[in-house]
Every structure is written in C-alpha cells, then in structure tokens.
Design an enzyme around this catalytic site. Structure first.
Site, PDB file in Angstrom:
ATOM      1  N   ASP A   1      38.181  40.903  34.760  1.00  0.00           N
ATOM      2  CA  ASP A   1      39.543  41.750  35.105  1.00  0.00           C
ATOM      3  C   ASP A   1      40.108  41.054  36.425  1.00  0.00           C
ATOM      4  O   ASP A   1      39.131  39.786  36.839  1.00  0.00           O
ATOM      5  CB  ASP A   1      39.147  43.262  35.567  1.00  0.00           C
ATOM      6  CG  ASP A   1      40.384  44.141  35.462  1.00  0.00           C
ATOM      7  OD1 ASP A   1      41.640  43.422  35.382  1.00  0.00           O
ATOM      8  OD2 ASP A   1      40.319  45.372  35.697  1.00  0.00           O
TER       9      ASP A   1
HETATM   10  C1  BGC Z   1      43.704  46.045  35.709  1.00  0.00           C
HETATM   11  C2  BGC Z   1      43.578  45.795  34.166  1.00  0.00           C
HETATM   12  C3  BGC Z   1      44.754  44.667  33.997  1.00  0.00           C
HETATM   13  C4  BGC Z   1      44.886  43.596  34.821  1.00  0.00           C
HETATM   14  C5  BGC Z   1      45.815  42.641  34.594  1.00  0.00           C
HETATM   15  C6  BGC Z   1      43.698  44.955  36.504  1.00  0.00           C
HETATM   16  O1  BGC Z   1      44.027  45.236  37.986  1.00  0.00           O
HETATM   17  O2  BGC Z   1      42.508  46.830  35.906  1.00  0.00           O
HETATM   18  O3  BGC Z   1      43.517  46.714  33.315  1.00  0.00           O
HETATM   19  O4  BGC Z   1      44.911  44.495  32.409  1.00  0.00           O
HETATM   20  O5  BGC Z   1      44.799  44.000  36.100  1.00  0.00           O
HETATM   21  O6  BGC Z   1      47.033  42.847  34.911  1.00  0.00           O
END
Ligand code: BGC
Length: 733
Positions: A261
């Site tokens: 993530d």
């Molecule tokens: C979130 C994810 C997301 C990623 C990319 C993160 O902060 O937890 O769900 O896909 O950002 O934007």
C-alpha cells in the site's frame, strides 16, 4: 510471450533494471517539473529509476497513458511496458453506489455486471489493474473506510467478492483488468475504528471471519493483492511472513503480484518493525512484496541488500518474474496500450447500458428503515424538498474522483420530472456539518460551496415546508467524512440538521428522511422525529433517479442492511454474529442485573444486519427439513414458505442462518449460510428450497482444524437476522 521468452527477458535484465521494475510511482512523477520541485526530490529517487520503473498508478486518461507508455518504451532498454494501475474502486466514469451501498442489494449477479463496467471503462482509458475490491470486513462504523467494504458478514462478503473478481477480470481481454484486492488483512478491525491503527485478533477469528472474503477472491482468481497498512498481532502486514507466505501463498496457492500500500514499505520503519529503509526493503522482499508503491526504499536499498548478502538475487528474480507474468497475461508485450484510446473512451464510457446497470444497483441498494404510511408519495402532494443533498450532484462518495459529476442529476431535477414543477418546493435548509472543521484538513477543499446565510436558509426551508403537504429532508454526513483517514468518534447527526428536523416535526406534517452517508450513523433521533426513513448511502451516478423512483413508488425498495446500525456509540462494535456469553440476556440462569447487558441501552442494534422494509409485507412460515439428521455425504434440504400479504408486488431476500448449539469452541448466536432473492406479486406465495451441505457448517475447532463437529444445530430463516423462524437438526459423523 511464452514462458521461455519471459525467462530470456529476465536473464537479459541487469540487477538495477530488475529492481527498478519493482517500483510503482504515481502521476505526479511524470509532470514536467517533477525533477526540480516535485515528488522526485522529496522521495530522493533518480531520474534513471523513473525511466525504468515497472508501474505507474493513477495516470488517468487514454491520451496521457499512451504518451507515457510511448515515452517509457523508448527509454526502456528492453522495451518492457509499464503496468498502469488505478484507484478505480466502484466506477471510473459511470459510478455504482459505494460498495457498502451496493452490498445491500445482496445481488452478486448485478454487482458482477457493475464491476465489468468498471473494468471496461477503466481499460478504455488505459488502466490495466484496479486497486479494487476492498474486502476488509468491518463491524466498526467509526472507521471511515467501511464505505469501501461489503459490511460485517464473511459469507455475504465472500459471495460478492467472487462476483467482483469475475466482473473485473473476465477473461482478462482488453475490456477487462487485473484486480488488486485489498487490504490484506483485517484492516477493517483497526482498534477504536481509527484508520491505520493496529489489529489484534486471534488466529481463529481471523481465519473464520476476516480472511474469508479475501480467500474467496483469491479462489476466484484475483491476480494481485495489496497488503494492509496495519499490524496484525504485532507484525505489519507488509512484512508479515505468516500472512503473505504461509497463508496467501502456501495455503491458498496465490502466485500473483503483491503491491505494497501507499508508502507502506517505508512505514515499516515507523511501525518500529524495521530499523531503517535498508532493513525495510529486506523484510518486504522476503515476504514477496513485488511492488514498492510510492517510496524509494526498493529503488535505493535493495541493491545494497543483495550486495551485502541479505537478499538473494533469486528472490528479486522471482518478484520480477511475477510482474513480467502479469504484464504478459494482460497482453502488454503485444499491445502496451491494450487498445486504449480516446475513441475507445468515447465509445465505452458513460454508455446507456452502463447507466442502466448502475441504476438497477442503486434501486436495489436503497434500504427502507421506517415507513409509517407515508411512502410512496402521492403524486398530487406538494413536496418540500430540503437539505444539502436535495439539489446536489455529489452523489458519489469519496473514491469516485475521475468522473464528470456535472453529468449527474439532482434529486430535485428527478423528482420534478416525476411530479411536476408545481409540486416541488426546494430549499437548501442547512449544511451537512455544523462547522467546516468536521471535514478535517483536506476535506475543506472538497466543500466548494460559497458560504450562505444560515438563518435565512433555515427560514426558507421552514417556509417551503409550511407551504407543502409532505417534507422530504436529505440528511446525513458529508462525502468527505467517510473514506480513507476519516474515522469519527461521534456518528450522530449534527445540530444544524437536527434542529431543522425538530421544527418540521412540530408542523405535524409527514416527514421523510433520506440518509446520505458512507457508514451507519446514529439514527434513533431521526427515526423518532420522522415518518419514513431511508438509508441511501452514496448511491452513484444514477442515485438521484433511483431515490426519486423509490419515493414515488416506481421502485419498491428491497435493500437489506449489511452492517448493523447502532443505537449509541457505546454499543460499537455491534454485529449480529456475536457469541452468547455465559450470561446471555435471554435464557440464562441469572435474572435481572447479572446478565450481559448495558444499564442504559439495549443489546440489540437499532436496525440489524439483513433488515430492510418494503412497500408490501411478507410473511415467512413453515421452515421444514427433509430429514432431522445429516452427514457429510447427504445434504439437507430446507423448505421455507413465503407469502406477499401486502397489496403490491415486491422483492425481498430470504436469509438462512445456523447456530451450532455446542462445540469445542463457542459459536456465534447466528451465522448466515445462504440467501435467496425472490419477487412476489401481491397475494402470491411460494416455497423456496435451500440445500445445506456439510461445508456450510464448518469452523475452526479447538485444534484449529476446519471441520464440522457432530451435534445439534439450530436453523433459522428470516427476512432479517433478528426475526426468524426456526427448526433444528443433528449432524452425525
Ligand atoms: C489506500 C489504498 C489505495 C492507495 C493508492 C492508499 O492510501 O489505502 O486503498 O489504493 O492509497 O492510492
């Protein structure tokens, strides 16, 4: 490419090229001045790396994607195309209701269709992988991300998860995308409902409940997995060997791509699980995390890890090979754009058919919580339409930021079309929040409305209400109060909304309340002061049309809650499948005070899981079994008789639950094991049959074996999780 060609490609790559392949950066790195002022400097990542990275995310639009891909292919010595990923969660252009909303349809088939629209629109714009679906079970509405999930129940969420994967991935042709399921695992169980917080949970609960939806998605063929930000029992998921290697790879047979993530590899240091970035890189790669999203940890430290003998080059090879594999499966080596073009975007986005599908989902997602002879509205009534959503196009919720919301219609427009201009008196009335501070730092930017004179606006609302026969009041929370980093400790409706509702109540006119939100809110007071209450969540591109159809009776609501609605904050977490305790409220040997309860609040939620009314009434009766005994090879059949006893046609969802009376571990009071949707004309009645096979009864016993223990089971059938008819059977070895 065939396998040998891929292997050959890998062998041609230098170690640096291999490591760069593991880097994923977002759109901001490809802007003109990124090298001088922007994120590149902040991250300390070289231009060479950027030229060679494996993946870019949130670059939206076929034109941009094609340009970037062209540029990249020119720079890449071995012409390895970029994998384009995107946060396309429940719609790129044509937007479905939020997942918590569409889960209330209990309609995996239409959800699959909805997800195939998501895939088609995204791939037309050049996206190869979507960071969706989010499969984090949650029982805590304080957590703002419940809006992206499928509610509290492992069985229902698992059924929907499988259909989401089918819809997104299909046969992985150029109209489909790879799905990256997230956030693995148990991100929804953050302590206190505070986003990014730690999770502490027994392995049994994890496996029995929280892991189920992800497992179902992996079985359905999900190509990618995103480990979650949180720690599980002390270890961050991003470097959790037990989770990523043992469970995901060894037990579930997942050999796809793992995407960290956002900055999560770097965050291993902040967790206190890695000493520094060098250590973090080693720990994440040992768990097979293929992509480092948005940090320079892999780019700047993996090589040194290899040189120092902490990481074997074969580990890097394996991680790169998995990335080359997915690129190959998606056909990127043959067509790095996968047919994405502006022409395809025009042909495949915002189509009539897509709008019809998301409309159907929006229709099915509306949950009627209360109705005291007010709905559907009579078309000759004068309606006062009031509240912050009454004339707003912002029906989409936090994660739909790439659509053109100006194409949406407002409830005012839709209602006016149905009942005539002369019958709708609109007033804004009040805001979603008492103060902009409620929206947090970023939220304020998303609240572009010019300040209004609140006293005047309230007065206008009261005048509109006074001049009408019925009041429809849109209440709830602002779209920026749910979603990522939007945890809340007070889920009651703000006083600007409540004071207006109290004024309406004093007028002694029927009041219909529509709740727009990304989570269950505290609705007791709204229920006490209204005559009908509808939960609409964020209903998507066709949301206004769906709500207007429900209000006017063209659509008879059939949605059923997938997350219990609490009576008070102190009750949280409240969910239907709790354990009994040794002193259950009902049926314990103790009386009065010394049972498991609150002094100041009932144990039950305000509206339970599976609850939702209709404009007609159904009765269910005669739950019968073909045999009082069952075993592993002979399934049981349960027959339920259902009748529409009201005076219009309606749909409902018949739900089947079990309870294991005694086991080597205590079992929940009820667990959903099946459900069926049924449509009945007024007065019509039918028998519905459910097959109950042994697998439906399994759980992790005292030795963590996944088995069915012999003994007595209760079987419940109902139209919600509380009001059920019951029978019993015995499972024999
Ligand atoms: C979130 C994810 C997301 C990623 C990319 C993160 O902060 O937890 O769900 O896909 O950002 O934007």
């Amino acid at each position: 490419m065939n396998k040998d060609q891929l292997t050959d490609l890998l062998h041609q790559m230098t170690l640096t090229e291999k490591i760069d392949q593991l880097v994923m950066l977002d759109n901001s790195f490809f802007q003109k001045d990124a090298a001088i002022t922007g994120p590149q400097v902040k991250l300390g990542i070289s231009e060479d790396v950027i030229r060679n990275i494996g993946s870019a995310y949130n670059v939206i639009g076929a034109d941009k994607v094609r340009k970037l891909q062209d540029e990249h292919m020119k720079n890449s010595r071995l012409h390895i195309p970029l994998l384009f990923c995107g946060d396309v969660i429940y719609g790129l252009k044509t937007v479905m209701p939020i997942p918590l909303g569409y889960s209330c349809s209990w309609d995996p088939e239409t959800i699959e269709k909805g997800m195939s629209i998501v895939a088609d629109e995204a791939s037309a714009s050049g996206i190869h992988t979507v960071f969706s679906p989010m499969l984090d079970l949650s029982r805590d509405p304080r957590w703002g991300r419940v809006m992206e999930g499928l509610g509290e129940d492992p069985y229902l969420a698992s059924q929907i998860a499988a259909s989401e994967i089918k819809g997104l991935q299909g046969n992985l042709d150029s109209h489909h995308v790879a799905s990256c399921i997230k956030h693995f695992a148990a991100y929804g169980a953050a302590e206190g409902g505070r986003d990014y917080n730690s999770v502490d949970m027994s392995e049994r609960k994890l496996r029995q409940e929280y892991l189920k939806p992800y497992q179902s998605a992996v079985q359905a063929g999900a190509k990618m997995v995103m480990p979650s930000f949180n720690t599980i029992n002390g270890i961050p998921s991003t470097a959790n060997k037990w989770l990523l290697k043992k469970v995901l790879e060894e037990e579930w047979g997942f050999h796809g791509v793992k995407v960290s993530d956002y900055a999560a590899i770097q965050e291993l240091v902040y967790h206190g699980y890695a000493e520094d970035a060098y250590d973090a890189a080693e720990k994440a790669i040992h768990c097979g995390v293929n992509f480092d999203m948005k940090t320079s940890v892999y780019a700047n430290y993996l090589q040194k890890d290899v040189e120092d003998g902490r990481v074997k080059e074969e580990e890097i090879d394996e991680a790169v090979m998995q990335i080359l594999n997915i690129k190959n499966e998606l056909g990127l080596f043959e067509d790095p754009y996968r047919q994405a073009s502006v022409k395809e975007e025009t042909a495949r986005q915002y189509t009539e058919e897509s709008r019809r599908t998301v409309k159907k989902l929006a229709d099915e997602s509306v949950v009627l919580l209360e109705n005291h002879d007010v709905l559907p509205l009579n078309k000759n009534q004068k309606i006062a339409l009031i509240g912050p959503m009454a004339d707003s196009k912002g029906t989409l919720g936090m994660w739909a930021f790439n659509t053109d919301a100006s194409r949406n219609r407002t409830l005012r427009e839709e209602l006016t079309e149905r009942v005539g201009q002369e019958n709708v008196k609109y007033a804004w009335g009040c805001d979603f929040v008492d103060s902009m501070d409620a929206l947090g730092d970023i939220g304020k930017f998303f609240h572009p409305e010019a300040p209004r004179n609140l006293i005047e606006e309230k007065q206008k609302a009261l005048e509109a209400a006074d001049a009408s026969d019925v009041i429809v009041f849109t209440m709830g929370e602002h779209a920026m109060q749910s979603g990522e980093a939007s945890s809340r400790t007070d889920l009651s409706l703000p006083s600007c909304q409540m004071s207006l509702l109290h004024e309406f109540k004093k007028m002694r006119k029927p009041v219909v309340v529509l709740i727009y939100s990304g989570r269950p809110l505290l609705l007791q007071e709204a229920a006490d002061n209204s005559d009908a209450l509808l939960q609409v969540y964020w209903p998507g591109s066709e949301g206004a049309s769906a709500v207007a159809d429900v209000l006017t009776g063209k659509i008879n609501p059939s949605g059923k809650l997938t997350m219990s609605m609490p009576r008070s904050m102190g009750q949280i977490p409240v969910y239907y499948s709790q354990l009994k305790t040794g002193r259950p409220l009902q049926g314990s040997g103790h009386t009065g005070k010394f049972v498991s309860k609150y002094l100041d609040c009932p144990n039950s939620p305000l509206y339970c899981f599976g609850y939702g009314l209709s404009y007609t009434d159904f009765t269910i009766s005669q739950l019968s079994l073909d045999n009082p005994y069952m075993n592993k090879t002979e399934p049981l059949h349960a027959v339920i008789h259902i009748k529409n006893i009201g005076n219009c046609k309606g749909d409902t969802i018949v739900q089947l639950y079990i309870h294991d009376e005694a086991g080597t571990i205590a079992r929940p009071v009820k667990e959903l094991i099946d459900f069926k949707s049924i449509t009945l004309e007024a007065g019509e009645e039918k028998d519905i049959t459910f097959g109950i096979s042994e697998e439906k009864l399994r759980y992790y016993d005292a030795n963590m074996d996944y088995i069915t223990e012999p003994g007595k089971f209760m079987l419940y059938a109902g139209l919600n999780s509380e009001e059920c008819i019951e029978t019993e059977f015995t499972y024999q070895l």
